[in-house]
Design a protein around this motif. Sequence first.
Motif: not given
Lengths: 199, 483
Positions: B39, B149-150, B153, B156
């Motif tokens: 990540a 998205k990271l 997550d 992430g």
Amino acid sequence: MANVNGKKFGLTCLFPIIRKDRTDSLALRAYLRKMDGDPYGSPLSKVPLIHMARFAIIDDLPYQGVPNNRDDLLSDYMLFVCDFDGVNVDTLVAAMIENIKPEVEKIWKHCVAYPGLASKDALTAYFERCQLETNLFLADRPDDAVTDILHALVCKREFTQFVKDYQARPVSDQKAGFEAMWERVQRVQREQPPHPGSL
Amino acid sequence: MGVARRDADLADIQGNILRGYRSFPFARFLFFKIKSPPAGRAFIDELLTAKVTPAQWRSKPLATTNVALTFCGLAALQLDAQCLASFPPEFQQGMKRRARLLGDKLDEWHDPWKDHSDNVHVLVSCYAQDFEKLSEHCRDLLEKDGVKKLLDDPKGIEQLKPDQDAAMLVVNGKASRVEHFGFQDGLSNPDIDRVRGDGGGTGNPVAELGEFILGHRAEGGEVPPMPAPKALAWNGSFLVLRKLEQDVLGFRRFVREQAILLKQVLGSALPADTNAEEFLAAKMMGRWRDGSPLDLYPIKPAGDPTNKFSYADDPKGVGCPLGAHTRRANPRASLGFGGQLVRRRRLIRRGIPYGEYLPDNAVTADGSRGIIFQVFNTSIERQFEFVQRQWINYGDVFGQGDDTDPITGTRYRDGRTVVAGEEPLNRSKDSAGRMVIPGDERTGRPPFLCCDIPNFVTTKGGDYFFVPSLTGLRLLASGKVYV
């Protein structure tokens, strides 16, 4: 002589530490580490001619380049560095025996060939035997003894307070204030000179 | 003699180091924690895709993005152990473990630094030409598909709040380059060899590039030690970021009260037409509020914020006191030898204020205000920490004993007392906040002892960061950092 500068002597010694599974080395390290618990910063402050003293344990000399070969010493060493008012090692040894006998015993009993405290001359000879030849001894104030420097610090403190209290006052008040300040400084010096490490 | 000089690769070196973002008056500092190495690498890649701003651009951007990592951040990327071990010890320890050396008190720190953990891994600094553009730029960055998205997550990346906003101050309705105490700021940066300065050459001796950028010739004629591998370190720098809170009301009150005493002491020796408060404030700072240096203009301000002076003709501090802030922070030729003794302690400063300017007539102060202090150097220990420890928080080399810097020095609560449980900075019992303003024998001006100076500046957080080159960032993103 390279380790005398004005009224000061700069001593550098390497004392080999008794090697028995490093027991002495560890015990000595533990003791030295606690020395700054003294109310005046160090028991060595009881020796009135010492300006500065440092101890260090040298336990290995690894060579950090490539190839990384270990360069083991035959024993651990205690480095003792000390600036004091005097012209020879004997002055320091005598003052240490007089003022911090128990501490000297606690430290140097871990060192190889330590002769004990029975004979001052023997202890002086021992220190001289372990002394390193040094040069370029740089003393910050070569001609001022410990007592001179402590007195100067008292003067500085009192003078600063005087300036703070009187700088905006009339000249007549300043004169009286200065005289009172100076008398106070002299009295402190005469009746209650400051202990090393107290300022 | 020594290694050859090379030109600075301005397309590879990140922005705001060699050339300041003075034309970007708004800034936001974003902090991130890396939760897994992939990540972290992906995040750096996303930032590169969004465009990390180099020192040189073809056309001026509306907003900039720059990236730096703490040692914990590099460790969170799980770099090779040999690579991590090659970073200097003070950087590995981070600023909070160096707090005692620096005179900082951790219990006064703000979020995101407050919890004292090692959560801040990545610093993303954004600057923009206006506030709307800054907000839009940061929003775009955080809402970029890959970044979003990271952030979503669990393995992430995590954004650590709050963000830190900063901006050029608005004083009396006008944008100004002053800091909160009212002095022109950012005037004393060094001229760097082969790099055109922010305001052109000042005529001062130039500093070697290697004092600020890794991999280049430094003042000793050598390339200073740098981390391995070379591709990671080359063209990088080390950043010290500190959130310094300023007690503006306290500063104004102190100057007002001491000025009354100053007037009594100096009497008619106070230069004609000189306001005692301004005179005292300038003596503490080393420059007048308009930036004119006391070394050149000891009697009154001249509207000339020049950087070309050396203190060489003022060894007793008659014009600029030996303990004044600017003289301590950059002593120039004060220590003799034509200034050679300070050439390895130079810093590039890129501070930017935070919080609103307090009107001159304010009697109360809401909120926090100060400066986001940023310096760049190639050795934090030899440069920043030395200056902070020896010149700001100690004064012996300037003949000031253990008096600290009157503006930014750390003093204990009443200047004499050590806070319970804390190790004293020095053992002396009379290390009060104090500064001597030397007299002038030519004019008969008597000296003045400025006493009981409180703390005006308190560290509220910060850390040591590595600022890789763009090549270095690409290497980190690739995960192929081999020693």
